[in-house]
Write a protein that holds these residues in place. Structure first.
Motif, PDB file in Angstrom:
ATOM      1  N   ALA A  53      50.559  52.576  -1.316  1.00  0.00           N
ATOM      2  CA  ALA A  53      49.672  52.996  -2.323  1.00  0.00           C
ATOM      3  C   ALA A  53      48.245  53.053  -1.585  1.00  0.00           C
ATOM      4  CB  ALA A  53      49.597  52.081  -3.584  1.00  0.00           C
ATOM      5  N   GLY A  54      48.006  52.846  -0.306  1.00  0.00           N
ATOM      6  CA  GLY A  54      46.837  52.797   0.199  1.00  0.00           C
ATOM      7  C   GLY A  54      45.712  51.557  -0.196  1.00  0.00           C
ATOM      8  N   GLN A  55      46.105  50.550  -0.809  1.00  0.00           N
ATOM      9  CA  GLN A  55      45.428  49.452  -1.429  1.00  0.00           C
ATOM     10  C   GLN A  55      45.671  48.223  -0.430  1.00  0.00           C
ATOM     11  OE1 GLN A  55      43.165  49.466  -3.896  1.00  0.00           O
ATOM     12  NE2 GLN A  55      43.416  51.705  -3.640  1.00  0.00           N
ATOM     13  N   SER A  56      44.754  47.439   0.058  1.00  0.00           N
ATOM     14  CA  SER A  56      44.824  46.018   0.642  1.00  0.00           C
ATOM     15  C   SER A  56      44.060  45.088  -0.092  1.00  0.00           C
ATOM     16  CB  SER A  56      44.435  46.131   2.028  1.00  0.00           C
ATOM     17  OG  SER A  56      43.036  46.346   2.185  1.00  0.00           O
ATOM     18  N   LYS A  57      44.342  43.841  -0.139  1.00  0.00           N
ATOM     19  CA  LYS A  57      43.609  42.780  -0.636  1.00  0.00           C
ATOM     20  C   LYS A  57      42.894  42.193   0.428  1.00  0.00           C
ATOM     21  CE  LYS A  57      45.835  38.918  -1.896  1.00  0.00           C
ATOM     22  NZ  LYS A  57      46.524  38.017  -2.711  1.00  0.00           N
ATOM     23  N   LEU A  58      41.704  41.733   0.275  1.00  0.00           N
ATOM     24  CA  LEU A  58      40.682  40.981   1.530  1.00  0.00           C
ATOM     25  C   LEU A  58      40.287  39.699   0.920  1.00  0.00           C
ATOM     26  CD1 LEU A  58      39.461  41.638   4.382  1.00  0.00           C
ATOM     27  CD2 LEU A  58      37.689  42.474   3.331  1.00  0.00           C
ATOM     28  N   GLU A  59      40.867  38.600   1.651  1.00  0.00           N
ATOM     29  CA  GLU A  59      40.276  37.426   1.601  1.00  0.00           C
ATOM     30  C   GLU A  59      39.505  36.739   2.555  1.00  0.00           C
ATOM     31  OE1 GLU A  59      43.362  34.479  -0.373  1.00  0.00           O
ATOM     32  OE2 GLU A  59      44.588  35.865   1.146  1.00  0.00           O
ATOM     33  N   SER A  60      38.739  36.088   2.518  1.00  0.00           N
ATOM     34  CA  SER A  60      37.464  35.731   3.124  1.00  0.00           C
ATOM     35  C   SER A  60      37.323  34.308   3.143  1.00  0.00           C
ATOM     36  CB  SER A  60      36.008  36.243   2.950  1.00  0.00           C
ATOM     37  OG  SER A  60      34.831  35.842   3.706  1.00  0.00           O
ATOM     38  N   PHE A  61      37.207  33.568   4.504  1.00  0.00           N
ATOM     39  CA  PHE A  61      37.287  32.109   4.738  1.00  0.00           C
ATOM     40  C   PHE A  61      36.076  31.832   5.674  1.00  0.00           C
ATOM     41  CE2 PHE A  61      41.492  32.964   3.479  1.00  0.00           C
ATOM     42  CZ  PHE A  61      41.812  32.223   2.317  1.00  0.00           C
ATOM     43  N   LEU A  62      35.463  30.598   5.606  1.00  0.00           N
ATOM     44  CA  LEU A  62      34.538  30.270   6.520  1.00  0.00           C
ATOM     45  C   LEU A  62      34.977  29.944   7.903  1.00  0.00           C
ATOM     46  CD1 LEU A  62      32.006  27.922   4.673  1.00  0.00           C
ATOM     47  CD2 LEU A  62      31.657  30.214   5.508  1.00  0.00           C
ATOM     48  N   PHE A  63      34.341  30.325   9.009  1.00  0.00           N
ATOM     49  CA  PHE A  63      35.047  30.049  10.250  1.00  0.00           C
ATOM     50  C   PHE A  63      33.862  29.615  11.140  1.00  0.00           C
ATOM     51  CE2 PHE A  63      34.700  31.245  14.719  1.00  0.00           C
ATOM     52  CZ  PHE A  63      35.895  30.632  15.443  1.00  0.00           C
ATOM     53  N   SER A  64      34.087  28.425  11.847  1.00  0.00           N
ATOM     54  CA  SER A  64      32.909  27.914  12.992  1.00  0.00           C
ATOM     55  C   SER A  64      33.856  26.916  13.969  1.00  0.00           C
ATOM     56  CB  SER A  64      32.154  26.826  11.955  1.00  0.00           C
ATOM     57  OG  SER A  64      31.270  26.032  12.919  1.00  0.00           O
ATOM     58  N   CYS A  65      33.160  27.434  15.136  1.00  0.00           N
ATOM     59  CA  CYS A  65      33.636  26.474  16.375  1.00  0.00           C
ATOM     60  C   CYS A  65      32.634  26.218  17.227  1.00  0.00           C
ATOM     61  CB  CYS A  65      34.857  27.246  16.967  1.00  0.00           C
ATOM     62  SG  CYS A  65      34.109  28.832  17.957  1.00  0.00           S
ATOM     63  N   GLU A  66      32.704  24.793  17.882  1.00  0.00           N
ATOM     64  CA  GLU A  66      31.822  24.582  18.835  1.00  0.00           C
ATOM     65  C   GLU A  66      32.187  24.642  20.195  1.00  0.00           C
ATOM     66  OE1 GLU A  66      28.719  21.259  17.823  1.00  0.00           O
ATOM     67  OE2 GLU A  66      29.957  20.313  19.525  1.00  0.00           O
ATOM     68  N   LEU A  67      31.239  25.140  21.163  1.00  0.00           N
ATOM     69  CA  LEU A  67      31.663  25.274  22.690  1.00  0.00           C
ATOM     70  C   LEU A  67      30.711  24.329  23.295  1.00  0.00           C
ATOM     71  CD1 LEU A  67      31.812  29.152  22.646  1.00  0.00           C
ATOM     72  CD2 LEU A  67      33.741  27.674  22.154  1.00  0.00           C
ATOM     73  N   SER A  68      31.270  23.549  24.392  1.00  0.00           N
ATOM     74  CA  SER A  68      30.500  23.039  25.543  1.00  0.00           C
ATOM     75  C   SER A  68      31.100  22.838  26.594  1.00  0.00           C
ATOM     76  CB  SER A  68      30.258  21.423  24.740  1.00  0.00           C
ATOM     77  OG  SER A  68      31.748  20.973  24.565  1.00  0.00           O
ATOM     78  N   SER A  69      30.478  21.863  27.409  1.00  0.00           N
ATOM     79  CA  SER A  69      31.251  22.010  28.916  1.00  0.00           C
ATOM     80  C   SER A  69      32.611  21.297  28.648  1.00  0.00           C
ATOM     81  CB  SER A  69      30.464  21.050  29.690  1.00  0.00           C
ATOM     82  OG  SER A  69      29.941  19.717  29.102  1.00  0.00           O
TER      83      SER A  69
END
Length: 161
Positions: free
Chosen positions: A14-30
């Motif tokens: 039918a050309g329809q989609s459902k979109l869900e959104s969630f917070l994202f975070s990551c920490e990069l270091s040496s």
């Protein structure tokens, strides 16, 4: 934390989609110089990473911290692109707007020791079942009946005597 949004897409019959959104975070270091974002392997789900901000964390040194992302381009080839060059004294944070990439995506601290926090949204697009669509169509039909618009009649011209 999530929200649902119906959006037109190439997904589904039918050309329809459902979109869900969630917070994202990551920490990069040496100590942890890269993070790979991957979605679930389910067939009817598409995973996207929408990057919003890249910022230096507490304890960052006076050095350049270069962050790059590696993802697929439109031809299906892997490409790496620097997205931020942060420095504590002049540019501690970069706003990327809505920089959206399809999974898999690798975020790497190419230069510097960090810490650098990358944040944004994990978006999941899924097909809407036909039964879900028929329920929504019924609701929409009810709304249409309530919002019936009466036609506008043209104004009558005054005749000069």
């Amino acid at each position: 934390m999530s929200f649902h949004d119906d959006e037109s897409s190439d997904l589904g019959p039918a050309g329809q989609s459902k979109l869900e959104s969630f917070l994202f975070s990551c920490e990069l270091s040496s100590k942890v110089p890269f993070y790979t974002f991957q979605g679930d392997e389910e067939e009817d789900l598409e995973h996207f990473l929408e990057l919003r901000t890249v910022c230096l964390g507490e304890g960052a040194k006076e050095e350049s911290n270069v962050v790059e992302v590696t993802a697929m381009n439109h031809q299906g080839k892997t490409i790496s692109v620097p997205i931020a060059n942060l420095h504590i004294s002049c540019l501690p944070m970069v706003s990327l707007g809505e920089f959206e990439l399809k999974a898999p995506v690798t975020i790497r601290l190419k230069a510097g020791t960090g810490p650098v926090t990358v944040s944004g949204l994990h978006l999941i697009a899924s097909q809407v079942d036909e039964s879900d669509l028929s329920d929504e169509d019924d609701e929409d039909d009810d709304d249409d009946e309530e919002e019936e618009i009466t036609p506008i009649k043209p104004a009558k011209k005054k005749q000069k005597q």
